[in-house]
Design a protein around this motif. Structure first.
Motif, mmCIF file in Angstrom:
data_model
loop_
_atom_site.group_PDB
_atom_site.id
_atom_site.type_symbol
_atom_site.label_atom_id
_atom_site.label_comp_id
_atom_site.label_asym_id
_atom_site.label_seq_id
_atom_site.Cartn_x
_atom_site.Cartn_y
_atom_site.Cartn_z
ATOM 1 N N CYS A 20 32.497 39.934 36.682
ATOM 2 C CA CYS A 20 33.537 40.875 36.280
ATOM 3 C C CYS A 20 33.139 42.304 36.650
ATOM 4 O O CYS A 20 33.946 43.057 37.190
ATOM 5 C CB CYS A 20 33.802 40.745 34.775
ATOM 6 S SG CYS A 20 35.209 41.724 34.201
ATOM 7 N N ALA A 21 31.899 42.672 36.373
ATOM 8 C CA ALA A 21 31.429 44.022 36.714
ATOM 9 C C ALA A 21 31.501 44.258 38.220
ATOM 10 O O ALA A 21 31.897 45.337 38.672
ATOM 11 C CB ALA A 21 30.003 44.227 36.208
ATOM 12 N N ARG A 110 44.003 42.839 42.023
ATOM 13 C CA ARG A 110 44.335 41.526 41.447
ATOM 14 C C ARG A 110 43.069 40.722 41.148
ATOM 15 O O ARG A 110 42.988 40.048 40.122
ATOM 16 C CB ARG A 110 45.254 40.755 42.372
ATOM 17 C CG ARG A 110 46.662 41.271 42.347
ATOM 18 C CD ARG A 110 47.644 40.360 43.078
ATOM 19 N NE ARG A 110 48.980 40.884 42.908
ATOM 20 C CZ ARG A 110 49.507 41.854 43.656
ATOM 21 N NH1 ARG A 110 48.806 42.392 44.635
ATOM 22 N NH2 ARG A 110 50.732 42.281 43.422
ATOM 23 N N ALA A 111 42.096 40.777 42.027
ATOM 24 C CA ALA A 111 40.834 40.058 41.801
ATOM 25 C C ALA A 111 40.136 40.593 40.555
ATOM 26 O O ALA A 111 39.572 39.828 39.766
ATOM 27 C CB ALA A 111 39.926 40.183 43.024
ATOM 28 N N ALA A 115 39.216 38.595 37.134
ATOM 29 C CA ALA A 115 37.843 38.581 36.606
ATOM 30 C C ALA A 115 37.817 39.060 35.156
ATOM 31 O O ALA A 115 37.084 38.492 34.332
ATOM 32 C CB ALA A 115 36.939 39.443 37.483
ATOM 33 N N CYS A 116 38.594 40.081 34.847
ATOM 34 C CA CYS A 116 38.665 40.567 33.450
ATOM 35 C C CYS A 116 39.248 39.497 32.543
ATOM 36 O O CYS A 116 38.740 39.253 31.430
ATOM 37 C CB CYS A 116 39.494 41.843 33.356
ATOM 38 S SG CYS A 116 38.678 43.308 34.033
ATOM 39 N N ALA A 121 38.151 35.308 28.403
ATOM 40 C CA ALA A 121 38.152 33.906 27.966
ATOM 41 C C ALA A 121 36.742 33.448 27.612
ATOM 42 O O ALA A 121 36.552 32.669 26.675
ATOM 43 C CB ALA A 121 38.755 33.020 29.050
ATOM 44 N N ALA A 122 35.750 33.955 28.340
ATOM 45 C CA ALA A 122 34.347 33.596 28.054
ATOM 46 C C ALA A 122 33.879 34.181 26.724
ATOM 47 O O ALA A 122 32.937 33.675 26.125
ATOM 48 C CB ALA A 122 33.441 34.075 29.191
ATOM 49 N N LEU A 123 34.538 35.235 26.272
ATOM 50 C CA LEU A 123 34.156 35.842 24.993
ATOM 51 C C LEU A 123 34.627 35.006 23.800
ATOM 52 O O LEU A 123 34.138 35.192 22.692
ATOM 53 C CB LEU A 123 34.742 37.258 24.878
ATOM 54 C CG LEU A 123 34.158 38.301 25.827
ATOM 55 C CD1 LEU A 123 34.911 39.621 25.697
ATOM 56 C CD2 LEU A 123 32.681 38.493 25.586
#
Length: 124
Positions: A20-21, A110-111, A115-116, A121-123
């Motif tokens: 994401c970063a 968009r990418a 990623a955000c 969702a991973a959080l």
């Protein structure tokens, strides 16, 4: 001692965070470059797109900094930052869609939004 599962979850979390970063960094660069190509004295529409590109670059840069900080952060604050970044990126991508030659910058936006969304969702 951490279990293999919890270690795998931590590694996955860190990988998602890094992805994401990295997407935020790419988007910030693409938006800054695209905004610099637009004439500040151009039409009202061009000025809007230029300003949106600058704002997107700043939001993405700030999000990357948040993601690069110490792992123990306020999860709600991180989620708010990610959602802000996601929404600004999508708005910027739509604005770039209307500009000739801005396809690459729109794609980077968009990418980053994806990623955000994936990292939020991973959080959970």
């Amino acid at each position: 001692m951490t279990s293999p599962t919890s270690q795998q979850q931590l590694y996955r979390f860190l990988e998602d965070r890094f992805t994401c970063a990295q997407a935020c960094t790419e988007c910030a660069r693409a938006c800054a470059v695209r905004a610099s190509l637009l004439d500040p004295d151009g039409t009202e529409g061009q000025d809007r797109v230029r300003r949106l590109g600058i704002m997107c670059a700043e939001v993405c840069d700030a999000t990357c900094r948040v993601l690069s900080e110490e792992i123990r952060q306020d999860e709600e604050g991180m989620r708010i930052q990610l959602e802000w970044c996601r929404s600004v990126c999508l708005e910027c991508a739509h604005a770039f869609d209307e500009q000739s030659g801005a396809e690459s910058a729109a794609g980077a936006c968009r990418a980053c939004a994806v990623a955000c969304t994936d990292f939020m969702a991973a959080l959970d």
